[in-house]
Design a protein around this motif. Structure first.
Motif: not given
Lengths: 299, 299
Positions: B243-257
């Motif tokens: 996951l790249a791009g600006g929103l990948s900074a929220a990877g910790d919130l997005l990736l588990p779900e």
């Protein structure tokens, strides 16, 4: 020469194939209930050829999930699942054996000796039978990814759609397959002739004779074929799409509407170059010819 | 050394990169309104480096459709569309230039010098910003297909779903992107602070502080991310998903779900090996580093 073996749910094809893809001899038998019985028969055929030809290796194509020569699972081959089919056939024949998925074998056969656009390096092959399988050739080689690539029929393209045998809802196979065609036709009021079951072939035959329910069913399946292809083309932009499997005999009925649906759905569809949709040039031999070609990897 | 150029909708990054992927120098400037102005500035930076280093080639990554060195169309770069950016930059710098899609460049950067599983040969990179882009590395090389491969954001995954700017309905981007996150949050009643616009970053920040609407919006986008990944994984079974791009900074919130939704939706998800979902190791530099690596193809 190499030998290709294509194990289907009902029939097993075994062919002696030259490096040029030409089939020198071919046998088709009912698929045995157990891998041991089935492979013993295959080995017997190969032994006959070995007396006359130098068989470099054997390619064994099966449905389901193959890993490390073991057929881990296969919905329509319960007596074969869990068997180390690769090592077993290698023992029986004394030849190196490569085992792979049948959709991937068909894709490789069509890429090397079939319907691929000349000079291209990638191809999607859909095997349209009772279910929907497939295989990919990418960058000029059979593509496996982590090992399970090409299970196109189980891409979920309709959230909360029709329930699939795999447990998910909305799999592409539930809209594009012989079963889906029968279900559509039945839902539209078509009934089997007395004493016969409604199957994909009879729906296609009725559509050819102008039966309205059958024609609408074929139309709906063709639309779903094109709409699903739009997803694959958006992601992969393959240079050729080949339709193989039993229902590909209805390619002349399915492909024009599928092409229209693809062009209407894929991004830039009105202006971009779209891959040609073709029926398998090798017909029902795509799997054995591809399996024989894969055998060169093992030989 | 090669130079990577990553032309974004708002900023253009130019970097001098070693063959090992190490960035020796990097500049970021606002993207010029025209390709001519933008590339003149890029050439000026490169000329400075050429005094000191041997620049073997230049890789130019842009959004949109690139063919034969020409940027045919790009939604957010109207002043650049139709320009032969490759030949123009080659003229200005006297160096060979390879032009490619920015998602493909980022995938190549992450594959060579970033988050790829060691020893793997394929990778899917999603660039999650205002929109959703992506790129593929398959069989160890950047994958282009017929030229347009990797437009993941425009896979139609929800028939008759939300209308997309591309004209289709139900594109993945309409459910997984900064815009989709804002739309979800707004629909759930979240409003911007006075004098500020609601954007992806502010929704993520609110979710981190426990705002219920923002948290639900992030949850919904993460589910759609995982469900769409299930389609790609069913087809390609890539060994790594980045996951790249600006929103990948929220990877910790997005990736588990997203991981949960992927495992629940993909065929065999409870038992099969699933590719790791990782955030880009190169962060916002994935594009420039990948572009510089692509330049080696032209050099």
């Amino acid at each position: 020469m190499t030998v290709g073996v294509d194990v289907g749910g009902t029939k097993t094809a075994v062919a002696l194939v030259g490096l040029d893809g030409v089939v020198h001899d071919e046998r088709r038998n009912p698929t045995a209930g157990s891998a041991e019985d089935g492979l013993a028969l295959v080995a017997k055929l190969i032994a006959e050829w070995q007396g006359e030809f130098d068989v470099l290796g054997v390619g064994l194509a099966t449905p389901g999930l193959v890993r490390g020569g073991v057929l881990e699972s296969a919905a329509n081959l319960s007596g074969w699942a869990g068997v180390a089919v690769g090592p077993l056939l290698a023992d029986l024949t004394g030849r190196p054996v490569l085992v792979d998925n049948d959709g991937r074998a068909a894709a490789w056969g069509e890429f090397l000796h079939g319907a691929a656009v000349p000079g291209s390096s990638d191809l999607l092959c859909l095997t349209l039978g009772t279910g929907l399988g497939g295989g990919l050739v990418l960058q000029g080689r059979p593509y496996r990814g982590g090992g399970l690539a090409g299970e196109v029929g189980h891409m979920v393209l309709v959230p909360d759609g029709r329930l699939c045998g795999c447990g998910a809802c909305g799999c592409w196979e539930r809209y594009v397959s012989g079963s889906a065609l029968v279900e559509e036709a039945h839902g539209l009021g078509m009934r089997a002739a007395p004493g016969r079951a409604l199957d994909g072939r009879s729906v296609v035959a009725a559509a050819r004779q102008g039966d309205p329910a059958a024609s609408t069913a074929v139309h709906n399946v063709a639309r779903s074929l094109g709409e699903g292809l739009a997803v694959v083309v958006t992601l992969l932009d393959p240079q050729t799409v080949v339709l193989a499997g039993g229902l590909s005999a209805a390619g002349d009925l399915l492909l024009p509407e599928a092409r229209r649906a693809l062009a209407e759905t894929v991004i830039g569809g009105r202006t971009r170059h779209l891959p040609p949709l073709r029926t398998a040039a090798l017909g029902s031999r795509a799997g054995v010819v591809g399996a024989a070609a894969l055998a060169r990897e093992a030989a």
